[in-house]
Write a protein that holds these residues in place. Sequence first.
Motif, PDB file in Angstrom:
ATOM      1  N   LEU A 234       8.352   2.321   8.996  1.00 22.82           N
ATOM      2  CA  LEU A 234       8.766   3.628   9.477  1.00 22.82           C
ATOM      3  C   LEU A 234       7.984   4.682   8.696  1.00 22.82           C
ATOM      4  CD1 LEU A 234      10.690   5.180  11.341  1.00 22.82           C
ATOM      5  CD2 LEU A 234      12.371   5.150   9.471  1.00 22.82           C
ATOM      6  N   LEU A 235       7.140   5.434   9.394  1.00 24.26           N
ATOM      7  CA  LEU A 235       6.232   6.361   8.738  1.00 24.26           C
ATOM      8  C   LEU A 235       6.880   7.726   8.529  1.00 24.26           C
ATOM      9  CD1 LEU A 235       2.946   5.605  10.725  1.00 24.26           C
ATOM     10  CD2 LEU A 235       3.710   4.614   8.557  1.00 24.26           C
ATOM     11  N   PRO A 236       6.445   8.458   7.493  1.00 23.63           N
ATOM     12  CA  PRO A 236       6.936   9.825   7.273  1.00 23.63           C
ATOM     13  C   PRO A 236       6.234  10.799   8.207  1.00 23.63           C
ATOM     14  CG  PRO A 236       5.369   9.238   5.559  1.00 23.63           C
ATOM     15  CD  PRO A 236       5.535   8.018   6.417  1.00 23.63           C
ATOM     16  N   GLY A 237       6.823  11.030   9.345  1.00 20.74           N
ATOM     17  CA  GLY A 237       6.219  11.928  10.317  1.00 20.74           C
ATOM     18  C   GLY A 237       7.041  11.962  11.588  1.00 20.74           C
ATOM     19  N   TYR A 238       6.464  12.493  12.657  1.00 20.83           N
ATOM     20  CA  TYR A 238       7.191  12.568  13.914  1.00 20.83           C
ATOM     21  C   TYR A 238       6.211  12.694  15.073  1.00 20.83           C
ATOM     22  CZ  TYR A 238       6.363  17.659  13.675  1.00 20.83           C
ATOM     23  OH  TYR A 238       5.784  18.906  13.599  1.00 20.83           O
ATOM     24  N   GLY A 239       6.691  12.317  16.244  1.00 23.22           N
ATOM     25  CA  GLY A 239       5.954  12.551  17.474  1.00 23.22           C
ATOM     26  C   GLY A 239       6.521  13.773  18.169  1.00 23.22           C
ATOM     27  N   TRP A 240       5.695  14.434  18.986  1.00 23.87           N
ATOM     28  CA  TRP A 240       6.186  15.647  19.631  1.00 23.87           C
ATOM     29  C   TRP A 240       5.759  15.723  21.084  1.00 23.87           C
ATOM     30  CZ3 TRP A 240       2.154  16.440  15.877  1.00 23.87           C
ATOM     31  CH2 TRP A 240       0.921  16.811  16.416  1.00 23.87           C
ATOM     32  N   ILE A 241       6.524  16.485  21.830  1.00 19.73           N
ATOM     33  CA  ILE A 241       6.196  16.864  23.202  1.00 19.73           C
ATOM     34  C   ILE A 241       6.517  18.345  23.314  1.00 19.73           C
ATOM     35  CG2 ILE A 241       6.609  16.479  25.655  1.00 19.73           C
ATOM     36  CD1 ILE A 241       7.782  13.719  24.874  1.00 19.73           C
ATOM     37  N   PHE A 242       5.481  19.161  23.468  1.00 15.95           N
ATOM     38  CA  PHE A 242       5.659  20.605  23.561  1.00 15.95           C
ATOM     39  C   PHE A 242       5.195  21.065  24.947  1.00 15.95           C
ATOM     40  CE2 PHE A 242       4.893  21.120  18.694  1.00 15.95           C
ATOM     41  CZ  PHE A 242       6.137  20.557  18.449  1.00 15.95           C
ATOM     42  N   ALA A 243       6.125  21.581  25.720  1.00 18.38           N
ATOM     43  CA  ALA A 243       5.812  22.059  27.066  1.00 18.38           C
ATOM     44  C   ALA A 243       4.991  23.336  27.004  1.00 18.38           C
ATOM     45  CB  ALA A 243       7.105  22.311  27.828  1.00 18.38           C
ATOM     46  N   LEU A 244       3.975  23.420  27.868  1.00 22.42           N
ATOM     47  CA  LEU A 244       3.095  24.590  27.891  1.00 22.42           C
ATOM     48  C   LEU A 244       3.288  25.466  29.126  1.00 22.42           C
ATOM     49  CD1 LEU A 244      -0.197  23.015  26.510  1.00 22.42           C
ATOM     50  CD2 LEU A 244       1.518  24.338  25.281  1.00 22.42           C
ATOM     51  N   GLY A 245       4.143  25.014  30.063  1.00 22.41           N
ATOM     52  CA  GLY A 245       4.471  25.854  31.200  1.00 22.41           C
ATOM     53  C   GLY A 245       3.397  26.007  32.249  1.00 22.41           C
ATOM     54  N   ASP A 246       2.279  25.296  32.076  1.00 28.05           N
ATOM     55  CA  ASP A 246       1.166  25.433  33.011  1.00 28.05           C
ATOM     56  C   ASP A 246       0.875  24.129  33.745  1.00 28.05           C
ATOM     57  OD1 ASP A 246       0.199  23.907  30.966  1.00 28.05           O
ATOM     58  OD2 ASP A 246      -1.589  25.111  30.586  1.00 28.05           O
ATOM     59  N   GLY A 247       1.881  23.266  33.808  1.00 31.20           N
ATOM     60  CA  GLY A 247       1.684  21.956  34.411  1.00 31.20           C
ATOM     61  C   GLY A 247       1.309  20.881  33.415  1.00 31.20           C
ATOM     62  N   THR A 248       1.146  21.255  32.140  1.00 31.29           N
ATOM     63  CA  THR A 248       0.765  20.290  31.122  1.00 31.29           C
ATOM     64  C   THR A 248       1.715  20.371  29.921  1.00 31.29           C
ATOM     65  OG1 THR A 248      -0.735  21.768  29.909  1.00 31.29           O
ATOM     66  CG2 THR A 248      -1.666  20.538  31.766  1.00 31.29           C
ATOM     67  N   ALA A 249       1.658  19.330  29.107  1.00 29.56           N
ATOM     68  CA  ALA A 249       2.384  19.299  27.847  1.00 29.56           C
ATOM     69  C   ALA A 249       1.451  18.791  26.763  1.00 29.56           C
ATOM     70  CB  ALA A 249       3.613  18.392  27.951  1.00 29.56           C
ATOM     71  N   ASN A 250       1.626  19.321  25.571  1.00 25.44           N
ATOM     72  CA  ASN A 250       0.913  18.838  24.394  1.00 25.44           C
ATOM     73  C   ASN A 250       1.720  17.675  23.834  1.00 25.44           C
ATOM     74  OD1 ASN A 250       0.255  18.536  21.515  1.00 25.44           O
ATOM     75  ND2 ASN A 250      -0.915  20.422  21.717  1.00 25.44           N
ATOM     76  N   VAL A 251       1.093  16.520  23.731  1.00 27.36           N
ATOM     77  CA  VAL A 251       1.769  15.308  23.264  1.00 27.36           C
ATOM     78  C   VAL A 251       0.994  14.779  22.059  1.00 27.36           C
ATOM     79  CG1 VAL A 251       2.552  12.983  23.858  1.00 27.36           C
ATOM     80  CG2 VAL A 251       2.532  14.789  25.611  1.00 27.36           C
ATOM     81  N   GLY A 252       1.671  14.604  20.951  1.00 28.40           N
ATOM     82  CA  GLY A 252       0.963  14.148  19.765  1.00 28.40           C
ATOM     83  C   GLY A 252       1.900  13.626  18.709  1.00 28.40           C
ATOM     84  N   LEU A 253       1.341  13.304  17.576  1.00 31.27           N
ATOM     85  CA  LEU A 253       2.136  12.873  16.436  1.00 31.27           C
ATOM     86  C   LEU A 253       1.449  13.294  15.149  1.00 31.27           C
ATOM     87  CD1 LEU A 253       0.669  10.156  15.021  1.00 31.27           C
ATOM     88  CD2 LEU A 253       1.568   9.086  17.077  1.00 31.27           C
ATOM     89  N   GLY A 254       2.254  13.418  14.114  1.00 42.02           N
ATOM     90  CA  GLY A 254       1.733  13.787  12.814  1.00 42.02           C
ATOM     91  C   GLY A 254       2.434  13.001  11.728  1.00 42.02           C
TER      92      GLY A 254
END
Length: 441
Positions: A234-254
């Motif tokens: 289990l790594l010290p970090g998180y994954g994310w999904i941030f909606a951009l409202g333009d038909g896309t989402a930023n999906v990533g992890l840190g």
Amino acid sequence: MRAGREDVADVIVVGAGPAGASTAHWCATAGLDVLLLEKAAFPRDKVCGDGLTPRAVAELARMGVGTQAEDGWIRNEGLRVVAGGRSWELPWPDLASYPGYGMARARMTLDQRLAQHAQAGGAKLLERTKVTGPLLDERSGRVVGVVAQPLDTRGRAEGAPVQFRAPVVVAADGVSSRFATALGITRRDDRPLGTAVRTYFRTQTSAGSTTRHEDPWMESHLELWDGAPGGSTLLPGYGWIFALGDGTANVGLGAVSSTPARQSAGGHDYRALLDTWVRNTPAEWGFTAENQVGPVRGAALPMGFNRSPLYSGGAVLVGDSAGMVSPFNGEGIAYALQAGRVAADAIAQARTRTTDDARERTLGTYADRMRADLGGYYTLGRAFVRLIEHPHVMRACVRYGLPRPVVMRFVLKLLSDCYEPRGGDWVDRVIAGLTRVVPAA
């Protein structure tokens, strides 16, 4: 302004990201002659989660940046935390110091918008101009300008190098900060270092079956496994999904490590981790290869003032150049905007002083103010990173902390740095007290 001609300004800003644009805006607003140099041409991309906390929104409001929906901005109500098969929706706190909402906007257009705002305020923007090093006074060694190389549309050198002179130069050239490095201001090895990878997905299919791009919550997945869910580490970090409202989402992890050495020893393939995580998301979200927009890109996250001094001999460091990313959540935009504002105030004040010594003391107040405001918070962040590096601590937090509303209220304010610095409720007072009693970073 012509390439090949020496131009004199009151301040030169190297890099037109949020930190540089903020510095240029506030300096120009104070009546200073500002030269803003950017090696790329807008619009240009930067690796980021594209999310703005209420603290960042407050800085945009101070700058007078319009954030209407019709101009490409989307608001979010708070943070949705996902872990242990459950989710919790935590609204942003409604405080006197910060608005009760966050926002999101892709860096492809955010940075351009901020640079244009600085231009509208009177700053002179010169794109495709790569700063190759500082210009030093031969006798004192003080920074008195920059050496720059004009670039063509393909990013290749075009023509002879040029010199631009100014009594103050602001390094806003990002995590690598070649400008600071050329001055011998190197990164510290005792500060946390994060790594982030992200891509974009079209989230509304042709059948219109999903609208993740309009999600009013920033989504954070706290269980980041090196392997299949429930896997080996289990790594010290998180994954994310941030909606951009333009038909896309930023999906990533840190992920974050307490020191660069610990991160190197981990040897994790974060792109592979993102691929595994995305493949395990629900099909209706549309996170497929067909819907992916652009490649997976990664970047380092310099944290907790990992480069110092923040001011020395005519050179001011702001944003990622000074390692101002929060160790708690990887947020950098809010602190970049704040640093630009505080730096500009010190620069403008220094212009009114009548002796060299007085000007230097005034410029030095920039570092004092930033450390007074963020130093204790970053110290707590370093301790937080050391704790969550231990998998059993992460498991305990997920299992016993998340289900308790009081705990999550405290965690949201602490991790997002959205609390009243003075006054507020008991949570605000506890966090503010902690930041004051620990040594400043």
